[in-house]
Write a protein that holds these residues in place. Structure first.
Motif, short mmCIF file in Angstrom:
data_model
loop_
_atom_site.label_atom_id
_atom_site.label_comp_id
_atom_site.label_asym_id
_atom_site.label_seq_id
_atom_site.Cartn_x
_atom_site.Cartn_y
_atom_site.Cartn_z
N ARG A 98 0.86 -1.19 0.00
CA ARG A 98 0.00 0.00 0.00
C ARG A 98 0.89 1.23 0.00
O ARG A 98 1.74 1.40 0.90
N LEU A 99 0.73 2.06 -0.99
CA LEU A 99 1.52 3.29 -1.05
C LEU A 99 0.82 4.28 -1.96
O LEU A 99 -0.06 3.92 -2.76
N PRO A 100 1.14 5.58 -1.86
CA PRO A 100 0.52 6.58 -2.73
C PRO A 100 0.82 6.28 -4.20
O PRO A 100 1.94 5.89 -4.55
N LEU A 101 -0.18 6.45 -5.04
CA LEU A 101 0.00 6.22 -6.47
C LEU A 101 1.18 7.03 -7.02
O LEU A 101 1.90 6.58 -7.92
N GLY A 102 1.39 8.22 -6.46
CA GLY A 102 2.46 9.08 -6.94
C GLY A 102 3.86 8.55 -6.69
O GLY A 102 4.82 9.13 -7.22
N ARG A 103 4.00 7.47 -5.94
CA ARG A 103 5.33 6.87 -5.77
C ARG A 103 5.72 6.05 -6.97
O ARG A 103 6.89 5.69 -7.12
N VAL A 104 4.76 5.72 -7.83
CA VAL A 104 5.09 4.95 -9.03
C VAL A 104 4.66 5.66 -10.31
O VAL A 104 5.05 5.25 -11.40
N ALA A 105 3.83 6.71 -10.21
CA ALA A 105 3.30 7.36 -11.40
C ALA A 105 3.37 8.88 -11.27
O ALA A 105 3.21 9.43 -10.18
N GLY A 106 3.60 9.53 -12.38
CA GLY A 106 3.50 10.97 -12.44
C GLY A 106 2.14 11.38 -12.98
O GLY A 106 1.41 10.56 -13.56
N ALA A 107 1.78 12.63 -12.82
CA ALA A 107 0.50 13.12 -13.33
C ALA A 107 0.61 14.62 -13.59
O ALA A 107 1.40 15.32 -12.96
N ARG A 108 -0.17 15.06 -14.54
CA ARG A 108 -0.32 16.50 -14.78
C ARG A 108 -1.74 16.73 -15.28
O ARG A 108 -2.26 15.94 -16.08
N SER A 109 -2.35 17.80 -14.82
CA SER A 109 -3.75 18.06 -15.17
C SER A 109 -3.91 19.51 -15.59
O SER A 109 -3.06 20.36 -15.33
N GLY A 110 -5.04 19.80 -16.24
CA GLY A 110 -5.29 21.15 -16.70
C GLY A 110 -6.70 21.29 -17.24
O GLY A 110 -7.53 20.40 -17.11
N ASP A 111 -6.96 22.44 -17.87
CA ASP A 111 -8.30 22.75 -18.35
C ASP A 111 -8.40 22.60 -19.86
O ASP A 111 -7.45 22.86 -20.59
N LYS A 112 -9.58 22.18 -20.30
CA LYS A 112 -9.94 22.12 -21.71
C LYS A 112 -11.33 22.72 -21.83
O LYS A 112 -12.33 22.01 -21.93
N GLY A 113 -11.42 24.07 -21.78
CA GLY A 113 -12.73 24.70 -21.78
C GLY A 113 -13.45 24.38 -20.49
O GLY A 113 -12.95 24.59 -19.39
N GLY A 114 -14.65 23.82 -20.62
CA GLY A 114 -15.41 23.42 -19.45
C GLY A 114 -15.03 22.05 -18.92
O GLY A 114 -15.52 21.63 -17.88
N ASP A 115 -14.14 21.36 -19.63
CA ASP A 115 -13.68 20.04 -19.22
C ASP A 115 -12.32 20.17 -18.54
O ASP A 115 -11.64 21.19 -18.65
N ALA A 116 -11.92 19.12 -17.87
CA ALA A 116 -10.58 19.03 -17.31
C ALA A 116 -9.91 17.79 -17.88
O ALA A 116 -10.59 16.82 -18.25
N ASN A 117 -8.59 17.84 -17.99
CA ASN A 117 -7.87 16.63 -18.39
C ASN A 117 -6.89 16.24 -17.29
O ASN A 117 -6.40 17.08 -16.54
N LEU A 118 -6.64 14.97 -17.20
CA LEU A 118 -5.74 14.43 -16.20
C LEU A 118 -4.91 13.34 -16.86
O LEU A 118 -5.41 12.27 -17.21
N GLY A 119 -3.63 13.65 -17.09
CA GLY A 119 -2.73 12.68 -17.69
C GLY A 119 -1.89 12.00 -16.62
O GLY A 119 -1.42 12.64 -15.69
N VAL A 120 -1.73 10.69 -16.76
CA VAL A 120 -0.97 9.89 -15.80
C VAL A 120 0.03 9.07 -16.60
O VAL A 120 -0.32 8.44 -17.60
N TRP A 121 1.30 9.05 -16.16
CA TRP A 121 2.30 8.28 -16.89
C TRP A 121 3.24 7.57 -15.92
O TRP A 121 3.33 7.92 -14.74
N VAL A 122 3.92 6.56 -16.46
CA VAL A 122 4.92 5.81 -15.70
C VAL A 122 6.16 5.66 -16.57
O VAL A 122 6.17 6.04 -17.74
N ASP A 123 7.22 5.07 -15.98
CA ASP A 123 8.52 5.09 -16.66
C ASP A 123 9.01 3.76 -17.17
O ASP A 123 10.09 3.68 -17.76
N THR A 124 8.26 2.67 -16.97
CA THR A 124 8.68 1.38 -17.49
C THR A 124 7.49 0.66 -18.11
O THR A 124 6.33 0.96 -17.80
#
Length: 562
Positions: A452-478
């Motif tokens: 059990r650990l925070p998702l952020g210990r294995v994955a990166g993320a960046r989010s932002g706006d797309k008009g009235g929508d939001a986007n949330l990108g999640v990536w890993v390194d392997t």
């Protein structure tokens, strides 16, 4: 042969010294800067109503630092800082050059401003029809008018609303002579433009693993070494702070992204065909990008006045925070009925901030009548009562309204030192949509015990706006981590981890080539950034909120310390 394109601005308000840093920090061929966002167009409209310039004057501040050096070295300057008045901005550049004793050929691009045109104001996202009067209506133009201006000898090119990536695509067309059917090179330039458009976000700024970024306080701005085939190396000047890595580039690739087909007026860039590779210290090669013919419509960003808003934030401390929040609300609505406003948003944060926003078509209703009512409860409310600000007046807010128009009905125009140049728009005559094929699985997710650990210990993320929508990108390194992430983080799981999102329609898009998933949360930002009552109206923090959630991760995938 490469075209070195340097960015010196990611938004209206970015670091003023960046232009000088990019010009003096090493060899470049083109200096670009992005000043416009959907919110910026509304801000500029307000400035214009007050008799201020409809363009970004900070561009002139930066230009004063570097114009002479750029002219001496043959560095071309391309910027969308013209905003709502590219002609006025171009004239201001000429006046600046004259004051500095310089001779500069200045071009500007118009044709994006459709205000006053008989537009079909159907919202492209929701299908609603706009009945209010637009304040702004600007089509997103492409890079070809910029290329025309550069080919005519412009030292400085100022545009209004173009796509952010057009600031790179235009110089690429100019240098390499790409025609409308050169879809893959055009698509590659769009991807390169998307990476550097937000300045330091490509070089370690706002990066999920910020502890890995050296000297973040002096983060350098990005460069794209654009090649004739559309591939590009993303880098930065030597000796500057920050980091260019596959991770930092991936983080920017998934920023403000929708599906894998990235639509634009010059080409549709296929983000599911991108390949990233290390090319040395602070160098990442982007290659393999495929392109499709552009759509026969252009997006138009319409803004209109939505009404007036006012916000008061109360601080809740100690015991019984939720009960204190209820007491605060009851006292406020006893002074001024909640039903008297068009809309009310109440948010209680985990850190004990009670944020109350009211919105109304009448400025007086949303103004001091509300904020004074909050303050009047100060001695008859919860223990420890205090606010973060004194009572204030309401302020206007804008509503973003995206519409589509036939591309053939938008006529870009190119001007050189005030004289119009012959220009005929052109589009692709060949090319077909590329089928989306399931990516070959390069690895299997490991089995075995989980931790059990925070998702952020294995994955990166960046989010932002797309008009009235939001986007949330999640990536890993392997590949192994991606195999697990793809199976684990479904749209439903995202809603379970972030309950705030459960009420919204969530789309998931897979980008296995860059080991990323992108989620689009429809309607999270309501009527857009300017109208959203959220404490985080651009959804910038959404990615970090997700990374903080504790999940079950295969022990073999857990990120090792250091």
């Amino acid at each position: 042969m490469t075209l070195r394109i340097a960015n010196c601005s990611g938004f209206y308000g970015d670091r003023l010294s960046a232009a000088r840093e990019m010009v003096e920090g090493g060899p470049i061929d083109v200096l670009t800067g992005d000043w416009l966002a959907e919110l910026t167009m509304f801000i500029l409209a307000g400035n214009r109503l007050k008799g201020r310039p409809g363009y970004a004057p900070t561009f002139l501040t930066q230009l004063e630092h570097v114009l002479g050096t750029c002219l001496d070295r043959g560095i071309r300057i391309v910027s969308n800082a013209g905003g709502l008045d590219p002609a006025g901005c171009a004239e201001a550049v000429r006046e600046l050059a004259a004051r500095l004793g310089l001779s500069a050929t200045v071009a500007h691009v118009t044709g994006d401003d459709l205000i006053g045109r008989d537009l079909d104001l159907v919202n492209a996202d929701t299908g609603e029809r706009l009945t209010a009067t637009p304040l702004t209506a600007n089509a997103y133009l492409g890079g070809r008018p910029i290329a025309r201006a550069l080919s005519a000898g412009a030292d400085v090119v100022v545009t209004g609303r173009v796509t952010d990536a057009a600031l790179v695509t235009g110089p690429g067309i100019w240098r390499y002579g790409w025609g409308p059917d050169d879809l893959d090179p055009l698509a590659g330039s769009v991807v390169a433009g998307h990476v550097i458009e937000c300045g330091c976000q490509a070089t370690g700024g706002n990066y999920a693993f910020f502890q890995d970024v050296p000297d973040l306080a002096h983060c350098g701005f990005p460069l794209a070494e654009l090649r004739a085939d559309g591939s590009a190396v993303i880098t930065k000047h030597p000796g500057t702070g920050g980091l260019v890595s596959v991770g930092t580039v991936t983080a920017q690739l998934v920023y403000e992204l929708g599906g894998p087909r990235y639509l634009g007026p010059d080409v549709v860039a296929r983000f599911d065909t991108i390949t990233l590779a290390d090319d040395g210290p602070d160098r990442v090669l982007i290659s393999g990008v495929r392109g499709e013919p552009p759509p026969d419509t252009l997006k138009v960003a319409v803004n209109h006045l939505g009404g007036y808003r006012n916000t008061m934030t109360l601080v809740l401390t100690g015991l019984d925070v939720e009960a204190k929040a209820r007491a605060a609300e009851e006292a406020i609505w006893a002074r001024i009925p909640k039903e008297s406003f068009d809309a009310v948003d109440v948010t209680l944060t985990g850190s004990g901030l009670l944020r109350i926003t009211v919105m109304d078509a009448d400025r007086r209703t949303a103004g001091r009548a509300f904020s004074s009512a909050v303050v009047e409860t100060g001695l008859a409310s919860y223990p420890g009562f205090h606010a973060l600000s004194p009572p204030g007046d309401a302020s206007p807010y804008g509503v973003y309204w995206p519409v589509l128009v036939p591309a053939a009905e938008v006529r870009p125009r190119v001007w050189l030192d005030g004289e119009e140049l012959p220009y005929t728009a052109s589009s692709a005559t060949s090319g077909e949509p590329i089928p989306v094929r399931p990516a070959e699985r390069r690895a299997a997710a490991p089995s075995g015990p989980c931790v059990r650990l925070p998702l952020g210990r294995v994955a990166g993320a960046r989010s932002g706006d797309k008009g009235g929508d939001a986007n949330l990108g999640v990536w890993v390194d392997t590949d192994e981590r991606y195999a697990w992430l793809e199976a684990y983080l479904t749209a439903g799981r995202l809603g379970a981890l972030l309950p705030e999102l459960a009420a919204y329609r969530v789309e998931r898009h897979e980008l296995p080539g860059i080991r990323a998933l992108n989620f689009v949360i429809h309607g999270l930002l309501g009527r857009g950034v300017a109208a959203s009552p959220r404490m985080d109206p651009q959804a910038k923090a959404l990615g970090e909120e997700l990374r903080a959630q504790v999940v079950d991760v295969p022990a073999a995938l857990a990120r090792q310390p250091g």
